[in-house]
Design an enzyme around this catalytic site. Structure first.
Site, PDB file in Angstrom:
ATOM      1  N   HIS A 288      13.288  30.220 -16.627  1.00  0.00           N
ATOM      2  CA  HIS A 288      11.827  30.398 -16.733  1.00  0.00           C
ATOM      3  C   HIS A 288      11.203  30.761 -15.377  1.00  0.00           C
ATOM      4  O   HIS A 288      10.073  30.375 -15.081  1.00  0.00           O
ATOM      5  CB  HIS A 288      11.193  29.149 -17.338  1.00  0.00           C
TER       6      HIS A 288
ATOM      7  N   HIS B 239       5.683  21.897 -13.738  1.00  0.00           N
ATOM      8  CA  HIS B 239       5.967  21.916 -12.300  1.00  0.00           C
ATOM      9  C   HIS B 239       4.725  21.464 -11.539  1.00  0.00           C
ATOM     10  O   HIS B 239       4.124  22.238 -10.789  1.00  0.00           O
ATOM     11  CB  HIS B 239       6.383  23.309 -11.848  1.00  0.00           C
TER      12      HIS B 239
ATOM     13  N   HIS C 191      20.097  26.753  -9.281  1.00  0.00           N
ATOM     14  CA  HIS C 191      19.184  27.138  -8.203  1.00  0.00           C
ATOM     15  C   HIS C 191      18.733  25.902  -7.439  1.00  0.00           C
ATOM     16  O   HIS C 191      18.702  24.807  -7.980  1.00  0.00           O
ATOM     17  CB  HIS C 191      17.993  27.967  -8.672  1.00  0.00           C
TER      18      HIS C 191
ATOM     19  N   GLU D 183      17.369  21.239 -14.266  1.00  0.00           N
ATOM     20  CA  GLU D 183      16.569  21.736 -15.405  1.00  0.00           C
ATOM     21  C   GLU D 183      17.448  22.011 -16.627  1.00  0.00           C
ATOM     22  O   GLU D 183      16.971  21.987 -17.756  1.00  0.00           O
ATOM     23  CB  GLU D 183      15.825  23.027 -15.025  1.00  0.00           C
TER      24      GLU D 183
HETATM   25  C1  DHB Z   1      11.984  29.476  -9.090  1.00  0.00           C
HETATM   26  C2  DHB Z   1      12.656  29.033 -10.226  1.00  0.00           C
HETATM   27  C3  DHB Z   1      12.134  28.032 -11.032  1.00  0.00           C
HETATM   28  O1  DHB Z   1      12.764  27.516 -12.133  1.00  0.00           O
HETATM   29  C4  DHB Z   1      10.919  27.481 -10.736  1.00  0.00           C
HETATM   30  O2  DHB Z   1      10.413  26.562 -11.578  1.00  0.00           O
HETATM   31  C5  DHB Z   1      10.225  27.893  -9.588  1.00  0.00           C
HETATM   32  C6  DHB Z   1      10.764  28.895  -8.769  1.00  0.00           C
HETATM   33  C7  DHB Z   1      12.534  30.553  -8.232  1.00  0.00           C
HETATM   34  O3  DHB Z   1      13.643  31.017  -8.465  1.00  0.00           O
HETATM   35  O4  DHB Z   1      11.843  30.996  -7.319  1.00  0.00           O
HETATM   36 FE    FE Z   2      11.569  25.590 -13.003  1.00  0.00          FE
END
Ligand code: DHB
Ligand code: FE
Length: 279
Positions: A12, A59, A193, A240
């Site tokens: 997302h 978030h 990530h 997540e």
């Molecule tokens: C990014 C990815 C995410 O899932 C998020 O909530 C905020 C930023 C990113 O890759 O920058």
């Molecule tokens: Fe996220």
């Protein structure tokens, strides 16, 4: 009777929303990302679900550190796109299904899961970016959406096992609802990530691909993966991915994988996407 017909999982990433909103989807960086959703857009136009139970994480948009529910179900008639610092995304207001949401809350809470009832909740990129990826830029979203927010931002997150069991409880709830509705469950976030600290930028292709294999074919086993394994191997935001287990728990033990997509990178994230139908 209402029934669960299919599950969708997808990352997302907020930058994907910005690329759509700013008309940059044809830029070379983004072409391979959006190509991964071509199948799914055609598929969902044929499926025409009545309702999506959309599992995502807030978030720090609707909830601040003052109040952090582990699981919160949106029972309102509508949900406005949140202002995440640049103004709300220019996307339609999300229409809920208050009656089904209240039924799910009653069923799941009486089934021993603690859900927070959210009667007012703005929805951020965690929910609106997946809608944009599958539906594009319509004037109105073509179906109703019940937001289910999961805390994966402030430690401790719920375990994968609890998420999987919650998915099963949601299925029991949907299947005990009298109206004739086709319901999909979506799980969002991930894949690997990490946005912060010395390991910022971490991507783990091997972990992600094993996760994609197992969530389709061995969800029971995958649901027992400890949360520290996610953080260690997939990064602090890779946690997540436990939300995908809520989607998977709501489906049959055996599913048909209609589509699988994996791409690195989008912003700081490995993008993963599955379309699963109940076999
Ligand atoms: C990014 C990815 C995410 O899932 C998020 O909530 C905020 C930023 C990113 O890759 O920058
Ligand atoms: Fe996220």
């Amino acid at each position: 009777m209402a029934r669960i017909t299919a599950g969708v999982s997808t990352s997302h990433v907020p930058a994907i929303g910005a690329a759509i909103d700013l008309g940059k989807t044809a830029a070379p960086y983004w072409v391979p990302v959006f190509a991964g959703y071509e199948y799914s857009k055609k598929w969902i136009a044929q499926q025409k679900p009545d309702v999506i139970v959309l599992v995502y994480n807030d978030h720090a948009s609707a909830f601040s550190l003052d109040l952090v529910p582990t699981f919160a179900i949106g029972c309102a008639e509508e949900f406005r796109p949140a202002d995440e610092g640049w103004g709300p995304r220019p996307v339609p207001i999300v229409k809920g299904h208050a009656k089904l949401a209240a039924h799910i809350a009653q069923s799941v809470i009486q089934d021993d899961f603690d859900l927070t009832i959210a009667n007012r909740m703005d929805v951020d990129h965690g929910l609106t970016v997946p809608l944009s990826l599958l539906f594009g830029q319509p004037k109105q979203w073509p179906c109703l959406v019940i937001p289910l927010a999961v805390n994966v931002v402030l430690y401790p997150p719920p375990s994968g096992r609890r998420c999987y069991e919650l998915g099963r409880a949601i299925r029991r709830a949907v299947e005990s609802y009298d109206d004739d509705l086709d319901v999909q469950v979506w799980g969002t976030g991930g894949m690997s990530h990490q946005l912060q600290g010395p390991r910022a930028g971490l991507i783990n292709r091997q972990f992600d691909n094993a996760f994609l294999d197992r969530i389709v074919n061995d969800p029971e086993g995958l649901s027992r993966k400890p949360h520290l394994d996610y953080v260690r191997e997939a990064g602090s935001e890779g946690i997540e991915l436990v939300m995908w287990l809520i989607m998977r728990g709501a489906l049959n033990a055996k599913v048909t994988q209609k589509h699988r997509f994996y791409h690195v990178p989008a912003s700081n994230t490995a993008v993963g996407h599955l379309v699963l139908e109940n076999a």
